[in-house]
Scaffold this active site. Structure first.
Site, PDB file in Angstrom:
ATOM      1  N   ASP A  13       0.803  -1.229   0.000  1.00  0.00           N
ATOM      2  CA  ASP A  13       0.000   0.000   0.000  1.00  0.00           C
ATOM      3  C   ASP A  13       0.830   1.269   0.000  1.00  0.00           C
ATOM      4  OD1 ASP A  13       0.795  -0.089   2.718  1.00  0.00           O
ATOM      5  OD2 ASP A  13      -1.128   0.688   3.443  1.00  0.00           O
ATOM      6  N   TYR A  44      -5.036  -8.213  12.035  1.00  0.00           N
ATOM      7  CA  TYR A  44      -5.928  -7.050  12.041  1.00  0.00           C
ATOM      8  C   TYR A  44      -7.338  -7.395  12.505  1.00  0.00           C
ATOM      9  CZ  TYR A  44      -2.226  -4.346   9.921  1.00  0.00           C
ATOM     10  OH  TYR A  44      -1.043  -3.679   9.709  1.00  0.00           O
TER      11      TYR A  44
HETATM   12  C1  BDP Z   1      -0.498  -5.066   6.138  1.00  0.00           C
HETATM   13  C2  BDP Z   1       0.766  -4.653   5.409  1.00  0.00           C
HETATM   14  C3  BDP Z   1       1.094  -3.175   5.593  1.00  0.00           C
HETATM   15  C4  BDP Z   1      -0.140  -2.338   5.376  1.00  0.00           C
HETATM   16  C5  BDP Z   1      -1.189  -2.774   6.389  1.00  0.00           C
HETATM   17  C6  BDP Z   1      -2.474  -1.940   6.291  1.00  0.00           C
HETATM   18  O1  BDP Z   1       1.863  -5.443   5.836  1.00  0.00           O
HETATM   19  O2  BDP Z   1       2.137  -2.806   4.719  1.00  0.00           O
HETATM   20  O3  BDP Z   1       0.111  -0.972   5.454  1.00  0.00           O
HETATM   21  O4  BDP Z   1      -1.523  -4.102   6.107  1.00  0.00           O
HETATM   22  O5  BDP Z   1      -3.335  -2.311   5.500  1.00  0.00           O
HETATM   23  O6  BDP Z   1      -1.070  -6.164   5.553  1.00  0.00           O
HETATM   24  O7  BDP Z   1      -2.582  -0.949   6.986  1.00  0.00           O
END
Ligand code: BDP
Length: 599
Positions: free
Chosen positions: A160, A465
């Site tokens: 991203d 997450y």
């Molecule tokens: C993770 C990635 C990271 C992203 C993050 C996000 O490792 O680089 O910035 O998600 O979505 O999967 O904030």
């Protein structure tokens, strides 16, 4: 690889400043043959993208040209003369006058161009550096270039953060003696109250090597003769997290009594070891607190900036962070040296981010193509990745702050082919550096049940997450699911777990009494939920919040002017969550103290 330094036998000229600049145009095939005209100038070090208001420069895909005139100091006759480019993102070509003197792939490791035979001491030469931002399926990181119907080329990639490019770190002209030290490797150990430093000095031609080790007061505490040896320091002061101590190794090369070359290297005496689910530094359990970061700031993009360096480390200390991960590429060597001097622990990551076509399938985790195959990421990608690892270890092997190598961020470690791809890279890293543990950051699609490579690594770094991409707005479910998963990894592998990414976007000033995603309150509640879980699972040996600060991203509907998971804004103002972290990490000091092992 030795950083250029001024010593009794070496000199150094910094070439930072304003360079003539142009984007490549097919009509001008060899821009290094003449002075670049057009009047555009770009700052070095800086990414070029945000310097200009012209979208044709910002969104350009392909080569750009930097050029300046350089005068070689008149005293350098008889020496070898080199240009060091600290980073050309993602590929570089160096021309002295009309001659190509170096080519390099990979945007975050340094390279040299030997210009000795093309320049004259006391005279000027034209230095042109081409930089390409193109990412393909055989570059690290990977990407692809698409061509629209109207012929416009655009760069796609599987991460991203914005694909900043250019000369984002310093450029140097330096001299070295004809007979010289070409490399030094140190490995330290602790023996009771003594410290040992195994050293190995490589030279261009066989000559007599002498080394001395000085303490911080300048007193010689050990000395040796010969290209290899062991120095013993009685009552050594160890390099500790939060309490850096650096000895200085002075390596000298002699022909009889004539000094041919000398090079100083800072050495921190410390050990690193993984035992059970513990990560030990100097034999003591270490619990990582801190962040995944980015090299990212307004206007400069990924340009290295000493002011941001100092300020970021001030904020790390203020918030109680003892460490960070160089997500998702090696940072400027100045950053690592600063960490050495200030006792901040570093997990050093390669630029291998996005080896994962599953992300193209969104949350389903199923891409349209397998990630590891001859048509997608195959032998050539693996070879580029191996070269990255060689260059990273060559640059950073002597830094005491670097305690672990992270070989990739979120590869498709759950897919067939992952093991064949990673096994040789793991062996390579271990052969280059048998002393440091290795890890990779595990994507959420790879679970403790389906991951195919976890057993190859020493530490498992999990990016999770729950509460954001999963269970968004439902922290009760997130808490249950996160704990279930952490316990699963702990039970199956019995290795230390680091939460290498957990975070929620928050817009500063957006507030709510309810669990409303994007508010500062939700970011606080999200982090508190994760911390409750970590404190219940003993195998968790560290927590790195995603991210230290908000950062620029590729345009997309999931982002509001960048990724807002920063605990600090992009201009480094604390969000409410920063105060909570400070309470947890610094004032309450709970997780920072060693905890018992076992899952
Ligand atoms: C993770 C990635 C990271 C992203 C993050 C996000 O490792 O680089 O910035 O998600 O979505 O999967 O904030």
């Amino acid at each position: 690889m030795l950083k250029p330094r001024i010593t009794a036998t070496r000199e150094l000229v910094n070439l930072d400043g304003l360079w003539r600049f142009a984007v490549d145009k097919p009509a001008v095939p060899q821009p290094w043959h003449a002075l670049l005209d057009g009047g555009t100038e770009a700052a070095v070090p800086s990414s070029y993208n945000d310097l200009f208001v012209d979208p044709e420069i910002r969104d350009h895909v392909g080569w750009v040209w930097y050029q300046r005139t350089v005068r070689v100091p008149r005293g350098w006759a008889g020496d070898r003369i080199l240009v060091r480019v600290d980073a050309a993102t993602h590929a570089g070509r160096v021309y002295a006058g009309n001659t190509l003197v170096a080519e390099h792939q990979g945007g975050y490791t340094p390279f040299d161009a030997d210009v000795t035979d093309l320049v004259v001491a006391g005279e000027e030469f034209r230095l042109t550096i081409g930089v390409s931002n193109e990412l393909t399926n055989v570059t690290i990181p990977p990407g692809s270039v698409t061509v629209a119907q109207d012929g416009r080329r655009s760069q796609k990639y599987l991460h991203d953060f914005y694909n900043y490019a250019g000369l984002a770190r310093s450029v140097w002209l330096y001299s070295v003696p004809r007979t010289r030290i070409t490399d030094i490797t140190v490995v330290t150990d602790v023996d009771g109250t003594a410290g040992t430093v195994d050293y190995s000095v490589e030279t261009s031609t066989a000559a007599e090597v002498r080394v001395r080790l000085r303490d911080e007061a300048g007193a010689v505490v050990a000395a040796g003769d010969g290209a290899n040896g062991r120095l013993r320091v009685e009552n050594a002061v160890l390099w500790q997290p939060g309490a850096a101590y650096l000895y200085r190794l002075e390596a000298e090369l002699f022909d009889g009594d004539v000094l041919l070359d000398s090079y100083p290297l800072d050495v921190g005496i410390r050990t690193v070891e993984v035992r059970g689910t513990q990560f030990l530094i100097n034999g003591e359990p270490f619990y990582f607190t801190g962040f995944g970061k980015h090299e990212d700031s307004p206007v400069r993009g990924k340009g290295h900036d000493d002011a941001y360096l100092v300020h970021d480390f001030q904020l790390l200390r203020w918030v109680g962070a003892n460490s960070f991960r160089t997500s998702h590429y090696p940072y400027a060597e100045e950053v690592i040296e600063f960490a050495d001097r200030h006792g901040i622990v570093v997990v050093d990551e390669t630029a291998a981010v996005g080896l994962n076509l599953a992300v193209t399938g969104g949350l389903s985790g199923v891409g349209t193509k397998p990630t590891f195959s001859p048509e997608t990421f195959g032998d050539q990608t693996q070879a580029a990745h191996a070269q990255h690892i060689r260059e990273l270890v060559a640059r950073d092997k002597n830094h005491p702050s670097v305690v672990m190598w992270c070989l990739a961020n979120e590869p498709a470690s759950h897919e067939d082919g992952a093991r064949k791809y990673f096994e040789p890279l793991v062996s390579l890293t271990r052969s280059l550096d048998p002393t440091r543990p290795i890890t990779y950051s595990v994507v959420m699609f790879a679970t403790f049940r389906n991951d195919k490579i976890a057993d190859l690594f020493d530490v498992l770094s999990l990016n999770r997450y729950y509460g954001w991409y999963l269970d968004n707005g439902d922290l009760a479910s997130a808490e249950r699911n996160l704990e279930k998963e952490l316990r699963g990894w702990a039970e199956r592998f019995g290795k230390p777990l680091i939460m290498a990414e957990y975070g929620a976007d928050a817009m500063p000033g957006l507030r709510s009494v309810w669990d409303i995603p994007w508010t500062e309150d939700y970011q606080q509640a999200f982090l508190a939920m994760c911390h409750r879980v970590f404190d219940r699972v003993d195998a968790v040996t560290g927590e790195h919040v995603w991210n230290f600060a908000d950062f620029a991203t590729a345009p997309g509907i999931h982002r509001v002017d960048g990724n807002r998971k920063g605990v600090f804004t992009r201009d480094r103002k604390p969000k409410s969550a920063a105060h909570d972290l400070r309470t947890r990490w610094k004032l309450a000091r709970r997780p920072a103290s060693p905890r018992s092992s076992g899952s």
